[in-house]
Write a protein that holds these residues in place. Structure first.
Motif, PDB file in Angstrom:
ATOM      1  N   PRO A  88       2.135  21.544 -43.714  1.00  0.00           N
ATOM      2  CA  PRO A  88       1.336  22.744 -43.472  1.00  0.00           C
ATOM      3  C   PRO A  88      -0.034  22.479 -42.852  1.00  0.00           C
ATOM      4  CG  PRO A  88       1.967  22.579 -45.785  1.00  0.00           C
ATOM      5  CD  PRO A  88       2.514  21.399 -45.106  1.00  0.00           C
ATOM      6  N   VAL A  89      -0.560  21.281 -43.009  1.00  0.00           N
ATOM      7  CA  VAL A  89      -1.927  21.005 -42.566  1.00  0.00           C
ATOM      8  C   VAL A  89      -1.979  20.121 -41.326  1.00  0.00           C
ATOM      9  CG1 VAL A  89      -4.118  20.016 -43.327  1.00  0.00           C
ATOM     10  CG2 VAL A  89      -2.716  21.225 -44.948  1.00  0.00           C
ATOM     11  N   ALA A  90      -0.955  19.347 -41.059  1.00  0.00           N
ATOM     12  CA  ALA A  90      -1.012  18.301 -40.036  1.00  0.00           C
ATOM     13  C   ALA A  90      -1.342  18.820 -38.639  1.00  0.00           C
ATOM     14  CB  ALA A  90       0.294  17.516 -40.010  1.00  0.00           C
ATOM     15  N   ALA A 126      -7.386  23.099 -41.558  1.00  0.00           N
ATOM     16  CA  ALA A 126      -7.508  21.674 -41.223  1.00  0.00           C
ATOM     17  C   ALA A 126      -8.391  20.929 -42.217  1.00  0.00           C
ATOM     18  CB  ALA A 126      -8.067  21.514 -39.815  1.00  0.00           C
ATOM     19  N   SER A 127      -9.284  21.633 -42.894  1.00  0.00           N
ATOM     20  CA  SER A 127     -10.199  20.954 -43.831  1.00  0.00           C
ATOM     21  C   SER A 127      -9.549  20.671 -45.181  1.00  0.00           C
ATOM     22  CB  SER A 127     -11.458  21.796 -44.027  1.00  0.00           C
ATOM     23  OG  SER A 127     -11.147  22.989 -44.713  1.00  0.00           O
ATOM     24  N   ILE A 128      -8.361  21.206 -45.418  1.00  0.00           N
ATOM     25  CA  ILE A 128      -7.651  20.931 -46.670  1.00  0.00           C
ATOM     26  C   ILE A 128      -7.205  19.472 -46.650  1.00  0.00           C
ATOM     27  CG2 ILE A 128      -5.584  21.458 -48.024  1.00  0.00           C
ATOM     28  CD1 ILE A 128      -5.761  24.304 -46.954  1.00  0.00           C
ATOM     29  N   PRO A 129      -7.420  18.750 -47.753  1.00  0.00           N
ATOM     30  CA  PRO A 129      -6.968  17.350 -47.793  1.00  0.00           C
ATOM     31  C   PRO A 129      -5.453  17.252 -47.653  1.00  0.00           C
ATOM     32  CG  PRO A 129      -8.412  17.841 -49.653  1.00  0.00           C
ATOM     33  CD  PRO A 129      -8.117  19.137 -48.972  1.00  0.00           C
ATOM     34  N   SER A 130      -4.997  16.095 -47.229  1.00  0.00           N
ATOM     35  CA  SER A 130      -3.558  15.885 -47.055  1.00  0.00           C
ATOM     36  C   SER A 130      -2.854  15.867 -48.409  1.00  0.00           C
ATOM     37  CB  SER A 130      -3.299  14.569 -46.323  1.00  0.00           C
ATOM     38  OG  SER A 130      -3.646  13.494 -47.161  1.00  0.00           O
ATOM     39  N   ARG A 131      -1.558  15.935 -48.373  1.00  0.00           N
ATOM     40  CA  ARG A 131      -0.743  15.964 -49.591  1.00  0.00           C
ATOM     41  C   ARG A 131      -0.980  14.717 -50.441  1.00  0.00           C
ATOM     42  NH1 ARG A 131       4.453  14.384 -51.366  1.00  0.00           N
ATOM     43  NH2 ARG A 131       5.446  15.964 -52.650  1.00  0.00           N
ATOM     44  N   GLU A 132      -1.068  13.560 -49.798  1.00  0.00           N
ATOM     45  CA  GLU A 132      -1.265  12.311 -50.525  1.00  0.00           C
ATOM     46  C   GLU A 132      -2.608  12.303 -51.247  1.00  0.00           C
ATOM     47  OE1 GLU A 132      -0.273  12.385 -47.272  1.00  0.00           O
ATOM     48  OE2 GLU A 132       1.821  11.968 -47.678  1.00  0.00           O
ATOM     49  N   VAL A 133      -3.654  12.803 -50.579  1.00  0.00           N
ATOM     50  CA  VAL A 133      -4.980  12.850 -51.189  1.00  0.00           C
ATOM     51  C   VAL A 133      -4.969  13.818 -52.371  1.00  0.00           C
ATOM     52  CG1 VAL A 133      -7.391  13.497 -50.797  1.00  0.00           C
ATOM     53  CG2 VAL A 133      -6.166  12.174 -49.082  1.00  0.00           C
ATOM     54  N   LEU A 134      -4.335  14.972 -52.206  1.00  0.00           N
ATOM     55  CA  LEU A 134      -4.260  15.936 -53.302  1.00  0.00           C
ATOM     56  C   LEU A 134      -3.499  15.368 -54.499  1.00  0.00           C
ATOM     57  CD1 LEU A 134      -3.614  19.253 -51.353  1.00  0.00           C
ATOM     58  CD2 LEU A 134      -5.683  18.593 -52.575  1.00  0.00           C
TER      59      LEU A 134
END
Length: 179
Positions: A88-90, A126-134
């Protein structure tokens, strides 16, 4: 170079297959960008798992027709590069970050979960952290009470052992007396 009808059908089918897997589509205008900059953008998109393509807008409209991204058709005007991603963010992150570095790329709109996003909303996405970071943040929150408890037990054990000699020290003191 113009495409014949069979080529157009193939392109629409390819894009429709990508759209079927996608959660997000972001469109950006690329007017006046240098080839080397576009090559860097494509490499970054490939690395992040984003399908990035320059398309004829009519073909893109046909590919998103009758999907959750149909509302994006109104924004498909001008020379556009399309970022399509299952993450969703990439797509938003790749194009928004590149737009910060290169003023020739201008994010126009996007679509996520059937909702059409303007440029500001794409930047927020785009400012939402990636899945791995979350996931790492969640794990840290879940691990904090356990690690605090372990540190508390270690401090309690150290406090109790301050009054009495450590077991190793008592064993060493007793050994020379036995000899």
């Amino acid at each position: 170079m113009s495409l014949n009808l069979d080529d157009k059908k193939a392109v629409v089918a390819e894009i429709a297959a990508e759209v079927a897997k996608a959660q997000t589509i972001v469109v950006a205008e690329y007017r006046g960008i240098q080839v080397s900059a576009m090559t860097k953008l494509r490499a970054e998109a490939r690395k992040q798992g984003v399908y990035l393509r320059v398309l004829k807008n009519t073909l893109a409209r046909r590919a998103v027709q009758d999907t959750a991204f149909t509302g994006l058709s109104d924004h498909m005007v001008g020379p556009l590069v399309y970022g399509i991603s299952a993450d969703p963010v990439a797509a938003a992150k790749v194009l928004a970050d590149f737009a910060k570095q290169n003023d020739k790329i201008v994010v126009k709109a996007g679509s996520y979960e059937g909702k059409v996003l303007n440029a500001a909303e794409v930047t927020q996405l785009a400012s939402i952290p990636s899945r791995e970071v979350l996931l790492a943040m969640l794990l840290g929150v879940m691990q904090a009470p356990v690690s605090s408890f372990a540190r508390g037990l270690a401090a309690l054990a150290a406090k109790k052992s301050d009054g009495a000699p450590a077991p190793e020290a008592a064993a060493v003191e007793a050994a020379p007396e036995a000899a």
